[in-house]
Design a protein around this motif. Sequence first.
Motif, PDB file in Angstrom:
ATOM      1  N   ILE A 186      -0.220   6.748  -0.127  1.00 16.37           N
ATOM      2  CA  ILE A 186      -0.678   5.450  -0.623  1.00 16.37           C
ATOM      3  C   ILE A 186      -0.435   5.356  -2.130  1.00 16.37           C
ATOM      4  O   ILE A 186      -0.584   6.344  -2.855  1.00 16.37           O
ATOM      5  N   ARG A 246      -3.700  10.188   2.097  1.00 17.14           N
ATOM      6  CA  ARG A 246      -3.914   9.462   0.842  1.00 17.14           C
ATOM      7  C   ARG A 246      -2.698   9.501  -0.057  1.00 17.14           C
ATOM      8  O   ARG A 246      -2.422   8.561  -0.792  1.00 17.14           O
ATOM      9  N   ASP A 247      -1.952  10.607   0.004  1.00 16.37           N
ATOM     10  CA  ASP A 247      -0.791  10.660  -0.899  1.00 16.37           C
ATOM     11  C   ASP A 247       0.369   9.813  -0.390  1.00 16.37           C
ATOM     12  O   ASP A 247       1.404   9.728  -1.035  1.00 16.37           O
ATOM     13  N   ARG A 263      -6.755   4.580  -1.321  1.00 17.38           N
ATOM     14  CA  ARG A 263      -6.356   5.953  -1.655  1.00 17.38           C
ATOM     15  C   ARG A 263      -7.575   6.805  -2.030  1.00 17.38           C
ATOM     16  O   ARG A 263      -7.501   8.020  -2.073  1.00 17.38           O
ATOM     17  N   ASP A 264      -8.670   6.145  -2.281  1.00 18.45           N
ATOM     18  CA  ASP A 264      -9.794   6.874  -2.870  1.00 18.45           C
ATOM     19  C   ASP A 264     -10.874   7.262  -1.875  1.00 18.45           C
ATOM     20  O   ASP A 264     -11.624   8.198  -2.119  1.00 18.45           O
ATOM     21  N   THR A 287      -8.910   4.645   3.798  1.00 18.33           N
ATOM     22  CA  THR A 287      -7.621   5.144   4.295  1.00 18.33           C
ATOM     23  C   THR A 287      -7.508   4.909   5.805  1.00 18.33           C
ATOM     24  O   THR A 287      -6.481   4.440   6.304  1.00 18.33           O
ATOM     25  N   TYR A 301       0.776  -1.241   0.000  1.00 16.35           N
ATOM     26  CA  TYR A 301       0.000   0.000   0.000  1.00 16.35           C
ATOM     27  C   TYR A 301       0.809   1.294   0.000  1.00 16.35           C
ATOM     28  O   TYR A 301       0.338   2.308  -0.489  1.00 16.35           O
TER      29      TYR A 301
END
Lengths: 806, 806
Positions: B46, B43-44, B318-319, B324, B30
Amino acid sequence: MTRHEITDETLDRLNAWWRAANYLSVGQIYLLDNPLLREPLRRDHIKPRLLGHWGTTSGLNLIYAHLNRVIRERSLSTIYIAGPGHGGPGMVANAYLDGTYSEVYSGIDRSTDGLRKLFRQFSFPGGIPSHVAPETPGSIHEGGELGYSLSHAYGAAFDNPDLLVAAVVGDGEAETGPLATSWHSNKFLDPRSDGVVLPILHLNGYKIANPTVLARIPEGELLDLMRGYGHTPYLVSGGFDGEDPVEVHRRFASTLDDVLDHIAQIKADAVAGTLADRPAWPMIILRTPKGWTCPAVIDGHPAEDNWRSHQVPLADARDTEEHTRLLESWLRSYRPEELFDETGAAVEFVTALAPDGELRMSANPSANGGLLRRELSLPDFRDYAESVPSPGGSASEATRVLGRWLRDVIVRNPQNFRIFGPDETASNRLDAVFEVTDKQWNAETWPIDSDNHLARAGRVMEMLSEHQCQGWLEGYLLTGRHGVFNSYEAFIHIVDSMFNQHAKWLSSSRRIPWRRPIASLNYLLSSHVWRQDHNGLSHQDPGFIDLVMNKKADIVRVYLPFDANTLLSTYDHCLRSVDYVNVVVAGKQPAANWLTMEEAIEHCTRGLGILEWAGTERAGEEPDVVLAAAGDVPTLEMLAAASILRERIPSLRVRVVNVVDLMRLQSEGEHPHGLGDREYDAIFTTDRPVVFAYHGYPWLIHRLTYRRTGHENLHVRGYIEEGTTTTPFDMVMLNDLDRYHLVMDVIDRVPGLGATEANLRQDMQDARLRAREYTREHGEDIPEVAEWAWSGTSAGRFDDTGGDNV
Amino acid sequence: MTRHEITDETLDRLNAWWRAANYLSVGQIYLLDNPLLREPLRRDHIKPRLLGHWGTTSGLNLIYAHLNRVIRERSLSTIYIAGPGHGGPGMVANAYLDGTYSEVYSGIDRSTDGLRKLFRQFSFPGGIPSHVAPETPGSIHEGGELGYSLSHAYGAAFDNPDLLVAAVVGDGEAETGPLATSWHSNKFLDPRSDGVVLPILHLNGYKIANPTVLARIPEGELLDLMRGYGHTPYLVSGGFDGEDPVEVHRRFASTLDDVLDHIAQIKADAVAGTLADRPAWPMIILRTPKGWTCPAVIDGHPAEDNWRSHQVPLADARDTEEHTRLLESWLRSYRPEELFDETGAAVEFVTALAPDGELRMSANPSANGGLLRRELSLPDFRDYAESVPSPGGSASEATRVLGRWLRDVIVRNPQNFRIFGPDETASNRLDAVFEVTDKQWNAETWPIDSDNHLARAGRVMEMLSEHQCQGWLEGYLLTGRHGVFNSYEAFIHIVDSMFNQHAKWLSSSRRIPWRRPIASLNYLLSSHVWRQDHNGLSHQDPGFIDLVMNKKADIVRVYLPFDANTLLSTYDHCLRSVDYVNVVVAGKQPAANWLTMEEAIEHCTRGLGILEWAGTERAGEEPDVVLAAAGDVPTLEMLAAASILRERIPSLRVRVVNVVDLMRLQSEGEHPHGLGDREYDAIFTTDRPVVFAYHGYPWLIHRLTYRRTGHENLHVRGYIEEGTTTTPFDMVMLNDLDRYHLVMDVIDRVPGLGATEANLRQDMQDARLRAREYTREHGEDIPEVAEWAWSGTSAGRFDDTGGDNV
């Protein structure tokens, strides 16, 4: 008479049949003439080349005789699968004794002359093969490569609730991988809606030159193994150390009755709905000596009960007097004078053991499946079309669209169509079928499986063994039904050899008048080489197509539909065809649709065509270059290349061609689908450079177009064994199949462009570098590629000129 | 501390390693950044594309941790084979934890930055594959196609008496055919001179989208199955319904001690000579939840203990914020702050579980076999030469001659060379090896086997499973030894997919600096297509060569020696080579010898050459036609054709060429063996017709010569899928490869001959007809063919002119 009383007369009859079948088997291997030994055996009665396999044959004959009895007594529709199919003489002998052979080959009648011909033709030039083959009535199982008898048997049994499939495993076949896992097929059989497979493990001790593993483990281990496979083993052993065969007949007959009673009870419980768990179906372990009834010793070496009798025990039968005499006494040991009358016909005491008509195993219609094949009722595939407002104007997962149609194929054909695959039906996006059916599964189900579409009966067969999927499907097709095998493209190589054997079967069976056509074997290969970026090099292999192309043109077809509608049109065609192997490679990822259904039908009917909207040619003029593509990803890259060329070299006259039916590239003389040379030249030109983006290994396109006028101008890009875990666009770049490289190929190939388009060439190299760097940095494809979409106005430059270019 | 006291501290250590390995595995799948969660997960951090397989990984990690303990305690040299090799992140994680990874990849050190790189590179463009691969230290087993883990394990164990090979079978691999029969490998292992294989059947319940068969049969059946396979099963189950992992560690550790005690006892008995029968080697059945320790439920569906955790359980990590957060809590559940210090290095409490140096499974030299490979001591093959007084002046069975040399290879290399084959070593005429060695066989032997060369230990491995032969040999080579796989040509297709995988392994491993070269995989394919006249169509298939040619040029070699001496010279070369796949096709039937050993060496060194004695050219002039051939039977037919032409058209200048090394036909740029264009042209001319008689499917020759100047003049005859049980000459006639047809081809190709040689053409057609009729009548080949022998005077017309034509 109750079933379990085996009278002495019955034993006599069994033994008489067995002696007759053995006699006829030995006769086939050795004799040119003097078939009933009405005169002393001379060397010139013996074949100059002795070919065939004796070792397994007397066992096969024993089983056949005993099955005859129970079929008669119980009216059991039965087919016989001879795993050690090199015992060809035995299966021919039994088909001759029960009369089928003379019915399909009228020249081989029940007479002395018929016997002479029967013997002579075996393994003889212009005659019949030495193994069980399509030429053998009653067989659906070629005796070449060992390993697939049980898979074929289960395939035959699916959806045939009243059929018994007796499958003999022997001569070491049990050591092969495919056979070793095929025992587990019993977890996939529905006792109610499917037939019964009776495995008979014939342990005669030896394979070619060695003992077999299962003959040399303690009996307790062997029984554990069979129980572990989920069977109830019944053991019969006999014939060793000169034991009277009649005693063996007695035990085997009695065991067979027990086994069939056991089977009948399971079936009755299944029908009554009282069968709680997966039944431990019976299986038989039959131990008899290898080469049983041949001379005990030959040239000082043991022959009977030894590996030395595997093939032709008396190799010098024609060359030495000693062997000639030994052969004669061997033949006479069966007392042919009691078995055949003065006309050469087998006596009624023997033939009366045969069941009647189609109950004869050699005449069972399931063993000539084309007789039973009914055409599928196919929903109109046009109703499943994806809407394509303009080329590239919509997107689909092609196999998901196909799945909807397959769902309705299942609805309309609930009993003669199945989908096979190694745990990948959903992964290959065919899961719409689960709206109407389930995965057939008779191992344990648990509450957590409630949403996993597992059921006692269902149209989808999934086992993590490509061998089983292929073998089951072959058995299903050969008994008159239809099916599809979906698999990852790379791992279909697991069944290369099975494909070879099936293709050879089709090649031969097409030439045999009494064999009726069977449904084609349809592959759907998805998760293909260009979209295995996530799994890496081991999952990237498009070479199955090359293997297929080595087989005879009249039985193989390869299609590369490049969007959803072309896939629908292609598969409709495949499911209507007979006696082919159809290989269809299709994408499962979301991808642009290019053709409306109407266009797709026209395109697929032609098998290839010019994508007029994508090109920039002018009516009445030859293009400067032809961009051709086969496969969804190559076509995408080619269209993107065409788009770049349109923008950057507007004066260049580009023709874009897509090929769906690879066989169209071949010459007419080489393949029935081959395009005429004039038509080929009209599309590909005779002298313009052709840059071809191909799905697989590039050489195949050269091979297919080798005889075409313009083939020297053909430049092919394809898969060149470069790959790893990376992004989709990196995959095409690694193999020089990307749009930028294709543009460079055009620049390098069209005379003059190299000089004038140096800037464009550099831009393409820069674009490649940029794409690679972005990917290395971000772990995904550069937006200019990932978000690229076709933007040509629908019919573009070409229609502006108002002409027709073909 | 005695072994069986598993202290709480030990359990803590085991659990800590396991948590660390799990953490590193999840991190690889991940995370792009923030490797130790020193800040809240964003998220960034991931990866944009989530690739990898979690489902099997925690199980693989558990086993690795526990093996570490017993290796330390017992100093057991051990390698680890991960059957479900898609669990790549796990194997990388363990190699990183034991330090090996940083040793071979110095950039990935034990620091926060090293961790970041470790995570980022996984399944990332420019990084490492998602599966266990050559890039993974400690592996000899690619995780692509399932099925071969036990075969590889046994191959590694042969002749490694002090090696323990732990082989994990999981995720449905047990359903594959090759795996299902590979359990029987225990009948081929010598407890004294070989190592130990410990199979660990990891039942986590599911494969990709379905339960696995062995997870859904009653436990009694499963135990029966393993006992039936000849094993003593040890069962450990745990981790279900939230069970504390420490309890599972306790049971598994204790079981592993029992198992290793059991193994130690067997080994001790074997060494002491007190082992009477084949031992029932231990194996472990380990039941744990699939995806154990991942979130129990994701999006309302079960994830842990369900097929849904097979690949990437949190696909939207990530979405969506929810995913997350779920990922963060999953990662934090391993308590990384306890496992890694502030520098990012794993704490000593974890790393101390790793054994030292080469006892680390990832650093075991057997898993980088090139380190251990010693060159074979080869007897001088010249000493085995057949005497050839003149071309065709003697006859041999080529493989029988090779067998004598192989016999002495065995004598000189008693512990690192083996011959593998599916029950065909004698059939392929290699039986001279049995003068000095035996077939290794640890199933039962009986008195009747006394002359069958079966023994507890021996250099020849025969099981009727091409899969096992290939898998064993691969394992043997990958651990640093040498071998030959002899097989019937047609049935080598059974291992097509295994060949693909091994070729891909070699392609990759050659690019990895720390991987040392291993011995080449040498095939000896006999009983080839032209001499399977007796077995028929199913045994006739020369297509393996085509498959091989699709792989990268730097690792594949194909040789077609055409007599005994060329075979000797070729094989000597093969056994000296590394990192190749060598395919050698050779005849086993009595056939003429053409070259003296001196000539053979020169010919094989060049790879192809002009047979001057067979041609009729004149010095300084180009020939009118080139007759080329590759393969023993095609060369024989070509020489017979040359003989006819010599007699019937004495003015025709004929050149005869034989090709042994097929790769020589390719251009230099395409293959390292490729002949330079000038040299090629000097042999084949640029403008004269070339009639080429080829062993296999004719297209391959076109493919290989595609870029050559004269390729348009090339006319190839080969196998075109025509065959049945017939005579050898009928086989070549059926495929238009016979001498008469070759003469007709010459007439049709050489300008002018069509008009002047109409009589000869008619004679050839008559000869074909006569041969066919004779064969149909007599069942053997017509004497004019069967008894034909080369009669040209030794150097013939050519030397008379005194010149040199090259």
